[in-house]
Design a protein around this motif. Structure first.
Motif, PDB file in Angstrom:
ATOM      1  N   THR A 133       0.816  -1.226   0.000  1.00 17.01           N
ATOM      2  CA  THR A 133       0.000   0.000   0.000  1.00 17.01           C
ATOM      3  C   THR A 133       0.841   1.265   0.000  1.00 17.01           C
ATOM      4  O   THR A 133       0.309   2.357   0.224  1.00 17.01           O
ATOM      5  CB  THR A 133      -0.910   0.007   1.240  1.00 17.01           C
ATOM      6  OG1 THR A 133      -0.094  -0.046   2.426  1.00 17.01           O
ATOM      7  CG2 THR A 133      -1.855  -1.185   1.228  1.00 17.01           C
ATOM      8  N   ALA A 134       2.143   1.135  -0.240  1.00 12.86           N
ATOM      9  CA  ALA A 134       3.023   2.307  -0.154  1.00 12.86           C
ATOM     10  C   ALA A 134       2.631   3.383  -1.155  1.00 12.86           C
ATOM     11  O   ALA A 134       2.743   4.584  -0.867  1.00 12.86           O
ATOM     12  CB  ALA A 134       4.473   1.884  -0.355  1.00 12.86           C
ATOM     13  N   ASP A 135       2.162   2.992  -2.343  1.00 10.38           N
ATOM     14  CA  ASP A 135       1.841   3.972  -3.387  1.00 10.38           C
ATOM     15  C   ASP A 135       0.350   4.282  -3.473  1.00 10.38           C
ATOM     16  O   ASP A 135      -0.068   5.052  -4.350  1.00 10.38           O
ATOM     17  CB  ASP A 135       2.323   3.450  -4.750  1.00 10.38           C
ATOM     18  CG  ASP A 135       3.830   3.257  -4.776  1.00 10.38           C
ATOM     19  OD1 ASP A 135       4.531   4.007  -4.059  1.00 10.38           O
ATOM     20  OD2 ASP A 135       4.300   2.347  -5.491  1.00 10.38           O
ATOM     21  N   GLN A 136      -0.447   3.692  -2.617  1.00  6.11           N
ATOM     22  CA  GLN A 136      -1.888   3.918  -2.691  1.00  6.11           C
ATOM     23  C   GLN A 136      -2.262   5.184  -1.926  1.00  6.11           C
ATOM     24  O   GLN A 136      -1.663   5.499  -0.893  1.00  6.11           O
ATOM     25  CB  GLN A 136      -2.643   2.719  -2.113  1.00  6.11           C
ATOM     26  CG  GLN A 136      -2.429   1.429  -2.891  1.00  6.11           C
ATOM     27  CD  GLN A 136      -3.232   0.273  -2.317  1.00  6.11           C
ATOM     28  OE1 GLN A 136      -4.170   0.481  -1.552  1.00  6.11           O
ATOM     29  NE2 GLN A 136      -2.871  -0.952  -2.715  1.00  6.11           N
ATOM     30  N   PRO A 137      -3.264   5.925  -2.400  1.00  2.96           N
ATOM     31  CA  PRO A 137      -3.673   7.151  -1.706  1.00  2.96           C
ATOM     32  C   PRO A 137      -4.404   6.828  -0.406  1.00  2.96           C
ATOM     33  O   PRO A 137      -5.044   5.788  -0.271  1.00  2.96           O
ATOM     34  CB  PRO A 137      -4.603   7.827  -2.723  1.00  2.96           C
ATOM     35  CG  PRO A 137      -5.135   6.704  -3.547  1.00  2.96           C
ATOM     36  CD  PRO A 137      -4.029   5.694  -3.647  1.00  2.96           C
ATOM     37  N   VAL A 138      -4.310   7.756   0.518  1.00  2.00           N
ATOM     38  CA  VAL A 138      -4.948   7.569   1.817  1.00  2.00           C
ATOM     39  C   VAL A 138      -6.427   7.930   1.755  1.00  2.00           C
ATOM     40  O   VAL A 138      -7.267   7.294   2.410  1.00  2.00           O
ATOM     41  CB  VAL A 138      -4.221   8.416   2.885  1.00  2.00           C
ATOM     42  CG1 VAL A 138      -4.945   8.343   4.222  1.00  2.00           C
ATOM     43  CG2 VAL A 138      -2.780   7.965   3.024  1.00  2.00           C
TER      44      VAL A 138
END
Length: 469
Positions: A133-138
């Protein structure tokens, strides 16, 4: 809890969830939502809003039991918590953390879990989730939002963990630095770390005040206060430590937690006060390390007392054995017709003198000795005659005392005196001493109520009747 409102109207409700972490924060428990099939942290929307922490923790425990099949009572903590929006609109979720949860098989409670929206449960590697999930938006993704906060939390060098079951006593045991374990401490010690932090941020150096809390025969407990000059605040841990260094390092540790934002200003573990106020330690919690030291001292003292008792028992047993050997020797001597020697004194008895030993030997040599003869009574002296008694009484002696001495020497009862006060206020004295031939002799009246003159007359008469010799 006061309900907040979003744009567009509608109250924001609160769910309560659970983040269960295994030892070392290696794995975390997730559930798959039945309606969307997405993996989320387990949570529940209670029937009513509550502001009581106890009820919120009960909701988190219920989530663990119903959706994961875990009883995390011993691992659940009331701090820290993670807040995140979602998963539904106008809903905010408050997640409680449970640390060091055993990695047992997850078994949601069937129908109850499905009603709460959980279809399955699984342990997932935390680092793997963070990488995925490092590149997924919050925004709009509760799982990612929670993982971001969780990542920052587990990477902190210092973190306040407040167990929910047994309160602050256990926290004092968890948050402690001790001198004997300094070699296992990673990085600089808390005091050095705090001083470096102040230098890096161009802040005044912290100050420390170490003081004794109580003193016992076994050990002395210490407390310490850390003063942060730039904040005008002093922090005193509400705990006691075995050494001044331990107290100072732990005060620095809690000061770091405060500067890091992990220590709430109202935390009961620390006494906050303006600079210059008196430090207070109302509860004086004992750390786990200190408890182990006290237990070791008690165990050592008990072992020492045990050794002393064993030595005393051995000495007494040896003395009794020697006594039994001597008694046996005496018995054998009597059986053979001989005369046994004297017994040695018992342990602790005073040694006998030579004269006492000779007397004891003489008594043993007397065959068939009878009972002890009673002491010869003293012969009483015969009473004196009146003339003999008067000869031993000085003429200048007080008449009253002379009459008393006469009665003692002659074995007479004491003389009887009778006073009669006349109308003129003068007193007449009558003396009776029948054994000496004095039958109610009446003296002349006298103003001072004294018997001296009458007695003198009686003595003079007695001396004439009973001349000396």
């Amino acid at each position: 809890m006061t309900a907040a409102r979003e744009e567009g109207g509608g109250a924001v409700r609160t769910r309560y969830g659970l983040i269960a972490l295994t030892a070392g924060n290696s794995k975390v428990a997730l559930v798959r939502v039945s309606d969307t099939g997405a993996w989320q942290f387990p949570s529940v929307l209670p029937a009513r809003e509550t502001e009581r922490l106890e009820e919120q923790l009960e909701a988190a425990l219920s989530v663990g039991q119903q959706q994961l099949g875990l009883d995390v009572t011993k691992h659940l903590c009331s701090q820290p918590v993670i807040h995140a929006l979602g998963p539904e609109p106008r809903v905010s979720t408050k997640f409680f953390l449970a640390f060091n949860v055993p990695e047992a098989a997850l078994a949601p409670a069937g129908g109850a879990a499905e009603v709460q929206g959980a279809q399955a449960a699984s342990w997932e590697a935390l680092q793997g989730l963070l990488d995925e999930t490092a590149d997924q938006p919050v925004a709009g993704n509760q799982l990612v939002a929670v993982l971001r906060q969780l990542q920052g939390m587990v990477k902190r060098q210092y973190e306040m963990v407040m167990p929910a079951d047994d309160g602050y006593q256990r926290v004092a045991a968890l948050l402690s630095w001790h001198e004997s374990g300094a070699a296992a401490w990673r990085g600089p010690a808390p005091k050095a770390f705090l001083e470096q932090h102040c230098r890096d941020h161009k802040l005044p150096a912290p100050c420390f005040n170490v003081f004794e809390h109580d003193r016992t025969p076994a050990r002395t407990h210490f407390c310490a206060t850390c003063l942060l000059p730039h904040a005008g605040l002093q922090l005193t841990p509400d705990a006691v430590y075995p050494s001044p260094l331990d107290a100072m390092e732990n005060a620095a540790l809690l000061a770091l937690l405060y500067l890091d934002g992990s220590l709430a200003p109202g935390c009961s573990l620390v006494h906050f006060a303006p600079a210059g106020d008196m430090a207070q330690v109302p509860h004086a919690f004992v750390t786990e390390h200190e408890l182990r030291l006290d237990a070791a001292v008690v165990a050592g003292e008990a072992e020492r007392q045990k050794r002393e008792i064993e030595k005393q028992v051995q000495r007494e047993q040896a003395a009794l054995q020697r006594r039994m050997d001597e008694l046996k020797r005496q018995q054998e001597a009597l059986a053979s017709g001989g005369i046994p020697g004297p017994l040695s004194p018992r342990p602790g008895a005073q040694p006998q003198s030579q004269q006492q030993q000779q007397q004891q030997q003489q008594q043993q040599q007397q065959a068939g000795g009878g009972e002890r003869q009673p002491k010869r009574p003293k012969l009483e002296k015969a009473p004196l005659s009146i003339g003999q008694a008067l000869a031993q009484i000085p003429a200048a002696k007080n008449p009253l005392m002379a009459i008393k001495e006469l009665c003692d020497k002659c074995r007479f009862p004491l003389a009887q005196y009778e006073e009669v006060k006349g109308r003129d206020g003068r007193t007449t004295v009558t003396v009776s001493l029948p054994e000496a031939g004095v039958q109610r002799t009446v003296g002349p009246p006298h103003e001072d109520k004294k018997q001296a003159r009458m007695v003198a007359v009686v003595l003079e008469a007695l001396r004439k009747q009973h001349p000396v010799g």
